[in-house]
Design a protein around this motif. Structure first.
Motif, short mmCIF file in Angstrom:
data_model
loop_
_atom_site.label_atom_id
_atom_site.label_comp_id
_atom_site.label_asym_id
_atom_site.label_seq_id
_atom_site.Cartn_x
_atom_site.Cartn_y
_atom_site.Cartn_z
N VAL A 16 -4.49 14.20 8.20
CA VAL A 16 -4.23 12.84 7.71
C VAL A 16 -4.40 12.79 6.20
O VAL A 16 -3.59 12.20 5.49
CB VAL A 16 -5.13 11.81 8.44
CG1 VAL A 16 -5.11 10.46 7.75
CG2 VAL A 16 -4.72 11.68 9.89
N ALA A 17 -5.44 13.42 5.69
CA ALA A 17 -5.66 13.46 4.24
C ALA A 17 -4.50 14.17 3.55
O ALA A 17 -4.04 13.73 2.49
CB ALA A 17 -6.99 14.15 3.92
N SER A 18 -4.00 15.23 4.17
CA SER A 18 -2.87 15.96 3.60
C SER A 18 -1.61 15.11 3.57
O SER A 18 -0.88 15.09 2.58
CB SER A 18 -2.62 17.24 4.41
OG SER A 18 -1.48 17.90 3.96
N VAL A 19 -1.36 14.39 4.65
CA VAL A 19 -0.17 13.54 4.74
C VAL A 19 -0.24 12.39 3.73
O VAL A 19 0.78 11.98 3.17
CB VAL A 19 -0.01 13.01 6.18
CG1 VAL A 19 1.02 11.91 6.28
CG2 VAL A 19 0.35 14.15 7.11
N ARG A 20 -1.42 11.91 3.47
CA ARG A 20 -1.59 10.78 2.54
C ARG A 20 -1.39 11.19 1.08
O ARG A 20 -1.17 10.34 0.23
CB ARG A 20 -2.97 10.17 2.71
CG ARG A 20 -3.11 9.40 4.00
CD ARG A 20 -4.48 8.79 4.14
NE ARG A 20 -4.55 8.01 5.38
CZ ARG A 20 -5.67 7.71 5.97
NH1 ARG A 20 -6.83 8.09 5.47
NH2 ARG A 20 -5.65 7.00 7.08
N GLN A 21 -1.47 12.47 0.80
CA GLN A 21 -1.28 12.93 -0.57
C GLN A 21 0.20 12.91 -0.92
O GLN A 21 1.07 12.80 -0.05
CB GLN A 21 -1.83 14.34 -0.75
CG GLN A 21 -3.33 14.39 -0.68
CD GLN A 21 -3.85 15.80 -0.96
OE1 GLN A 21 -3.15 16.77 -0.78
NE2 GLN A 21 -5.10 15.87 -1.38
N ASP A 22 0.48 13.08 -2.20
CA ASP A 22 1.86 13.08 -2.66
C ASP A 22 2.59 14.37 -2.32
O ASP A 22 3.81 14.44 -2.43
CB ASP A 22 1.92 12.86 -4.19
CG ASP A 22 1.55 11.44 -4.57
OD1 ASP A 22 1.69 10.54 -3.72
OD2 ASP A 22 1.10 11.25 -5.71
N ASP A 25 4.94 17.47 3.26
CA ASP A 25 4.50 17.56 4.65
C ASP A 25 5.04 18.86 5.22
O ASP A 25 6.25 19.08 5.18
CB ASP A 25 5.11 16.42 5.47
CG ASP A 25 4.21 15.23 5.59
OD1 ASP A 25 3.04 15.33 5.22
OD2 ASP A 25 4.69 14.20 6.09
#
Length: 154
Positions: A16-22, A25
């Motif tokens: 989730v933290a990875s997906v929220r970054q710019d 994916d």
């Protein structure tokens, strides 16, 4: 069970933290290939990656296409065997995985209260397992009743 849920919770938190970054994916397949390339010794080929991950060569090629567009890997023709294409690491891919590793580390930063719950759940699970195993063990066989002859002798 509690450990499984904890592990999946950590993985979910990191994803989730990875997906929220710019940043980009990556699919599970793309990430698995990227990790294989970066965490195991080279050389890496499409055929070798397909065999290691038990997926088709076209699936590896599609994943490598995406990873190449992102500059996370690069392909280079094998000078010794022109039929092979080597998959190589890049600085950008290394930085991506380093950042992802930090997300995984942060997801694993649990409080002492979290660990107390995990330990309590583990203790309950172990106790339940012990009770189940005790109930499944055959009971010691009772001695056979004395025979009629043995009774007469007494």
């Amino acid at each position: 069970m509690a450990r499984n849920l904890k592990a999946l919770g950590l993985w979910r938190t990191a994803l989730v933290a990875s997906v929220r970054q710019d940043g980009p994916d990556l699919s599970a397949r793309q990430l698995a290939i990227l990790l294989q390339v970066y965490l195991t010794d080279p050389p890496h080929t499409v055929r070798g990656l397909a065999a290691l991950l038990n997926i088709s060569k076209p699936a590896v090629t599609r994943a490598l296409d995406r990873l190449s567009v992102l500059s996370f890997v690069k392909r280079k023709r094998d000078l010794e065997d022109k039929r092979n294409v080597l998959v190589q690491r890049t600085v950008r891919g290394s930085v991506f995985l380093s950042d992802f590793a930090e997300l995984v580390i942060a997801a694993g930063a649990v409080t002492e209260e979290d660990m107390a719950v995990v330990r309590a759940e583990d203790a309950l699970a172990l106790a339940a397992k012990a009770r189940l195993e005790a109930n499944l063990k055959p009971t010691a066989a009772a001695p056979p009743p004395p025979s009629v002859e043995a009774t007469a002798v007494l």
